[in-house]
Design a protein around this motif. Structure first.
Motif, mmCIF file in Angstrom:
data_model
loop_
_atom_site.group_PDB
_atom_site.id
_atom_site.type_symbol
_atom_site.label_atom_id
_atom_site.label_comp_id
_atom_site.label_asym_id
_atom_site.label_seq_id
_atom_site.Cartn_x
_atom_site.Cartn_y
_atom_site.Cartn_z
ATOM 1 N N TYR A 11 39.154 70.024 45.778
ATOM 2 C CA TYR A 11 38.701 68.597 45.901
ATOM 3 C C TYR A 11 38.795 67.967 47.179
ATOM 4 O O TYR A 11 37.888 67.214 47.565
ATOM 5 N N PRO B 120 33.470 58.951 41.756
ATOM 6 C CA PRO B 120 33.645 59.927 40.620
ATOM 7 C C PRO B 120 34.186 61.154 41.004
ATOM 8 O O PRO B 120 35.103 61.715 40.242
ATOM 9 N N GLN C 119 37.663 62.392 39.424
ATOM 10 C CA GLN C 119 38.041 63.609 38.895
ATOM 11 C C GLN C 119 39.314 64.193 39.295
ATOM 12 O O GLN C 119 40.180 64.960 38.532
ATOM 13 N N THR D 169 42.437 62.837 37.924
ATOM 14 C CA THR D 169 42.667 63.240 36.359
ATOM 15 C C THR D 169 43.212 64.372 36.624
ATOM 16 O O THR D 169 44.021 64.690 35.694
ATOM 17 N N GLU D 170 42.542 65.630 36.982
ATOM 18 C CA GLU D 170 42.857 66.765 37.057
ATOM 19 C C GLU D 170 44.221 67.136 37.519
ATOM 20 O O GLU D 170 45.220 68.029 36.927
ATOM 21 N N ARG E 252 39.273 62.357 30.206
ATOM 22 C CA ARG E 252 38.263 61.952 31.437
ATOM 23 C C ARG E 252 38.925 60.485 31.654
ATOM 24 O O ARG E 252 38.887 59.762 30.767
ATOM 25 N N ASP F 18 38.606 57.043 33.873
ATOM 26 C CA ASP F 18 37.749 56.257 34.722
ATOM 27 C C ASP F 18 38.725 55.137 35.373
ATOM 28 O O ASP F 18 39.616 54.519 34.945
#
Length: 196
Positions: free
Chosen positions: A142, A161, A165, A168-169, A183, A185
């Motif tokens: 990432y 985004p 992500q 989130t991961e 997911r 946001d």
């Protein structure tokens, strides 16, 4: 500089882009020139001695650049002072910045510290959003994607985004070991910082 001042994005940039710029500048091994004369001299070396090119870059006349180089002017107006700092720091220690970016992209990843409003959707359930303070490591994969987008001139909207992500991961699903299909946001980013 206060935390509030540090979190205000530069004109034309958003908080994520500004945070990436600050992260790069934290890896400097030596201080950038501080006086207007030293900054102009440094920037002239980067502009291959062209006072015209530097004047256009700073939004001033060639004569103004020459006066700062000679030391006859020493205290720039607010807009010129900000431009000198920004331009000097953006050109300072390119090899050090490149090395830090390479390490983040290949082995080290990055840390992200974010205060934002997070809401979730997952298969069969939802969680009402709320403001969270999160510090988590972002994988080199990432980090590489984020840094490549930044280098390619991505907008804040294009980076958002990918950062969401990555958070989130890393933080919420722990790299797929829990909360499958979640997911997250994040909106209303209060502050964000990266560390290489």
């Amino acid at each position: 500089m206060s935390d509030h001042e540090q979190q205000q994005p530069a004109p034309g940039r958003g908080k994520i882009l500004d945070a990436l710029t600050r992260a790069e500048r934290k890896v400097f091994t030596g201080p950038a020139p501080k006086s207007a004369k030293a900054q102009v001299k440094f920037l002239l070396t980067r502009a291959k001695g062209s006072t015209k090119a530097l004047a256009e870059r700073l939004g001033v006349s060639r004569r103004t650049v020459e006066r700062y180089r000679a030391g006859t002017l020493t205290t720039p107006q607010k807009h010129l002072k900000a431009a000198l700092v920004e331009e000097t720091e953006s050109e300072w220690q390119p090899q050090v910045r490149a090395q830090a970016r390479e390490e983040a992209s290949t082995s080290g990843g990055m840390m992200v510290h974010v205060v934002a409003y997070f809401g979730f959707t997952a298969t069969g359930s939802s969680d009402d959003g709320r403001e969270r303070h999160i510090t988590t490591a972002i994988s080199p994969t990432y980090a590489q994607q984020i840094l490549q987008l930044q280098e390619a001139g991505a907008t804040e909207e294009e980076l958002h985004p990918v950062v969401a992500q990555a958070v989130t991961e890393s933080y919420f699903t722990e790299w797929g070991t829990r909360a499958q299909g979640l997911r997250a946001d994040f909106t209303h980013v209060q502050s964000i910082d990266f560390e290489f």
